[in-house]
Design an enzyme around this catalytic site. Structure first.
Site, PDB file in Angstrom:
ATOM      1  N   GLU A 128       1.680   6.583   6.934  1.00 46.86           N
ATOM      2  CA  GLU A 128       2.990   6.788   6.304  1.00 46.86           C
ATOM      3  C   GLU A 128       3.573   8.149   6.660  1.00 46.86           C
ATOM      4  OE1 GLU A 128       4.582   4.442   5.143  1.00 46.86           O
ATOM      5  OE2 GLU A 128       2.991   2.988   4.854  1.00 46.86           O
ATOM      6  N   LEU A 139       0.830  -1.210   0.000  1.00 48.14           N
ATOM      7  CA  LEU A 139       0.000   0.000   0.000  1.00 48.14           C
ATOM      8  C   LEU A 139       0.865   1.262   0.000  1.00 48.14           C
ATOM      9  CD1 LEU A 139      -2.892  -0.843   2.500  1.00 48.14           C
ATOM     10  CD2 LEU A 139      -2.599  -1.514   0.122  1.00 48.14           C
ATOM     11  N   GLY A 140       2.031   1.198   0.671  1.00 49.35           N
ATOM     12  CA  GLY A 140       2.860   2.399   0.672  1.00 49.35           C
ATOM     13  C   GLY A 140       4.074   2.262   1.552  1.00 49.35           C
ATOM     14  N   ASP A 148      -8.748   0.712   7.860  1.00 46.83           N
ATOM     15  CA  ASP A 148      -8.892   2.172   7.946  1.00 46.83           C
ATOM     16  C   ASP A 148      -9.980   2.596   8.931  1.00 46.83           C
ATOM     17  OD1 ASP A 148      -6.889   2.404   6.125  1.00 46.83           O
ATOM     18  OD2 ASP A 148      -8.041   3.547   4.649  1.00 46.83           O
ATOM     19  N   ASP A 200       8.785   1.637  20.413  1.00 45.15           N
ATOM     20  CA  ASP A 200       8.247   2.668  19.527  1.00 45.15           C
ATOM     21  C   ASP A 200       8.587   4.045  20.103  1.00 45.15           C
ATOM     22  OD1 ASP A 200       6.437   2.954  21.607  1.00 45.15           O
ATOM     23  OD2 ASP A 200       4.693   3.135  20.283  1.00 45.15           O
TER      24      ASP A 200
HETATM   25 ZN   LIG Z   1       4.221   1.516   8.761  1.00 50.11          ZN
END
Ligand SMILES: [Zn+2]
Length: 472
Positions: free
Chosen positions: A281, A224-225, A348, A308
């Site tokens: 992204e 997807l990206g 989403d 993270d």
């Molecule tokens: Zn990612």
């Protein structure tokens, strides 16, 4: 063999065949590589690959052994994040400082008409910008809103550029026919697509929309990206960790770009049709990592939860692809897995949240990283038409920027004084106007202004030029 036996044999054969097929598919998925490395995660339901940014970064490390390590980058960033957190903690106003990011969307196509396939419509591009603004502003009455106590209004707005790098007017949508039906390899994207089309990444946030395809290992089929992580400043003797200036930004497949709720007449991947791939992204581009830290670590401390580098995102040891249930993959750490976070891999419609710690990281990166801090003061979302003569004759500038007490309008020739200036806040409200009658008026006292982003429009006759500045 009677009819019943034949039917049973067929059934057994069919079951064997199907189990073999399932095994083959799983085997292919588990063995698949991307950028020459093992692909970390793939959606088991549909085979789509939400994001390959961390694999991309790993690949950059392999190709550039002198890059600063993740640990060096984090050591550089940590005190800057801490400073932002202190400012957020002691902010005297609830009004967030709005940072506006100028965007160019390069629509890469193969000669198809505007609005068909990868040559997506303007409406689809605009729908994506709308979603980004909803998500990064936690906008009330939109899918980007959440009622989470640690949910953040990140305070970032995205605008399509109005001035192109050559000074001409633009819509911020750059359609380019590169004569390629689909982009199958990372090298074609990194060596051809991006460098041939990128606009100055210090002034424009570059987003590319293209058709990914190909087959087998290292193809971009189903991706997807992916995004390029930010770099440190490169100052102070530390080598930079970032990728090249000719590839900086986000690239996405057109079927995951935009929102089918706002622009229904596009082609979208089911489950990824609400514009959240771009939110995710851009989160990477501004310094965020996946909330499970791309590892199975469940360790939590004051600075981190599972690598993270955001302690307020509960530790998780794996991505999720849906929010159908409550998940807790780190029993040893507090909190359920945050499937509503934009930096997970969920559908989403699951996503609605950036946290306060994620906001602090984003703000620190935007203020300090190369090709990020200059976006904050870029003025390409302003129309510059009619300014050339005025500017060329007078080399207008403002300094210092950021400023705390006084900001100066710099001119090369005091015989050509501007006639006036106006200062606007980030909401477009005028906060100061003055006619300029002498060089003394070029020194502007900004002591009484609140901290934040402002625009100063400097005028002479029919020409004007607008600068963005930060009052600190
Ligand atoms: Zn990612």
């Amino acid at each position: 063999m009677n009819f019943r036996t034949i039917r049973m044999s067929l059934l057994v054969f069919l079951l064997l065949f199907l189990s073999g097929l399932t095994f083959a598919q799983e085997h292919t998925v588990q063995g698949r590589e991307i950028f020459g490395n093992k692909l970390e995660s793939i959606n088991p339901e549909n085979g789509l690959i939400r994001c390959v940014s961390s694999e991309y970064e790993k690949h950059l490390f392999q190709n550039e052994p002198n890059r600063a390590t993740t640990e060096e980058f984090e050591a550089w960033l940590a005190p800057k994040v801490e400073a932002v957190k202190q400012r957020m903690l002691y902010a005297t106003t609830d009004e967030p400082i709005i940072i506006s990011i100028p965007v160019v969307v390069h629509v890469i196509h193969n000669g198809k008409g505007v609005g068909s396939f990868e040559n997506i419509s303007d409406a689809q591009v605009l729908s994506q910008i709308a979603v980004l603004n909803q998500d990064f502003r936690r906008m009330l009455n939109t899918p980007g809103y959440n009622a989470n106590t640690i949910g953040a209004d990140v305070g970032i707005e995205f605008c399509l550029a109005l001035t192109a790098p050559d000074g001409t007017a633009t819509t911020g949508i750059d359609r380019v026919n590169l004569g390629v039906a689909q982009w199958t390899s990372e090298s074609a994207v990194e060596n051809t697509l991006k460098p041939q089309t990128i606009w100055d990444p210090t002034q424009y946030f570059n987003i590319w929309v293209a058709k990914f395809g190909g087959t087998g290992n290292n193809s971009l089929n189903g991706v997807l990206g992916y995004a390029q992580f930010p770099s440190n400043s490169g100052l102070g003797g530390i080598s930079t960790n970032g990728g090249s200036a000719t590839t900086d930004g986000v690239i996405m497949d057109y079927r995951a770009f935009g929102s089918s709720d706002i622009a229904p007449f596009g082609s979208y991947y089911s489950g990824y049709d609400k514009g959240r791939t771009a939110t995710h992204e851009i989160g990477h581009c501004f310094g965020l990592r996946h909330i499970w830290g791309d590892n199975s670590n469940c360790t939590v401390n004051t600075a981190d939860s599972g690598q993270d580098y955001c302690p307020d995102t509960p530790a998780a040891n794996t991505p999720h692809f849906d929010c159908n249930a409550v998940y807790n993959t780190c029993f040893s750490a507090p909190g359920n897995d945050m499937t509503e976070n934009y930096m997970d891999y969920t559908n989403d419609t699951c996503m609605s949240t950036f946290t306060l710690d994620q906001k602090a990281r984003i703000v620190a990166v935007l203020q300090n990283s190369v090709r990020r801090s200059t976006l904050v003061t870029s003025t390409v979302c302003q129309s510059n038409l009619g300014t050339e003569v005025f500017d060329n004759n007078n080399a207008l500038a403002i300094f210092p920027n950021p400023a705390s007490d006084v900001i100066n309008i710099g001119i090369a020739n005091s015989a050509i004084l501007p006639t006036s200036y106006s200062i606007f806040n980030a909401l477009g409200q005028i906060v100061a106007v003055k006619n300029i009658s002498s060089v003394n008026d070029l020194q502007i006292d900004i002591n009484s202004m609140n901290t934040g982003i402002y625009f100063i429009k400097i005028e002479r006759q029919n020409a004007s030029k607008t600068f963005k500045f930060i009052k600190k």
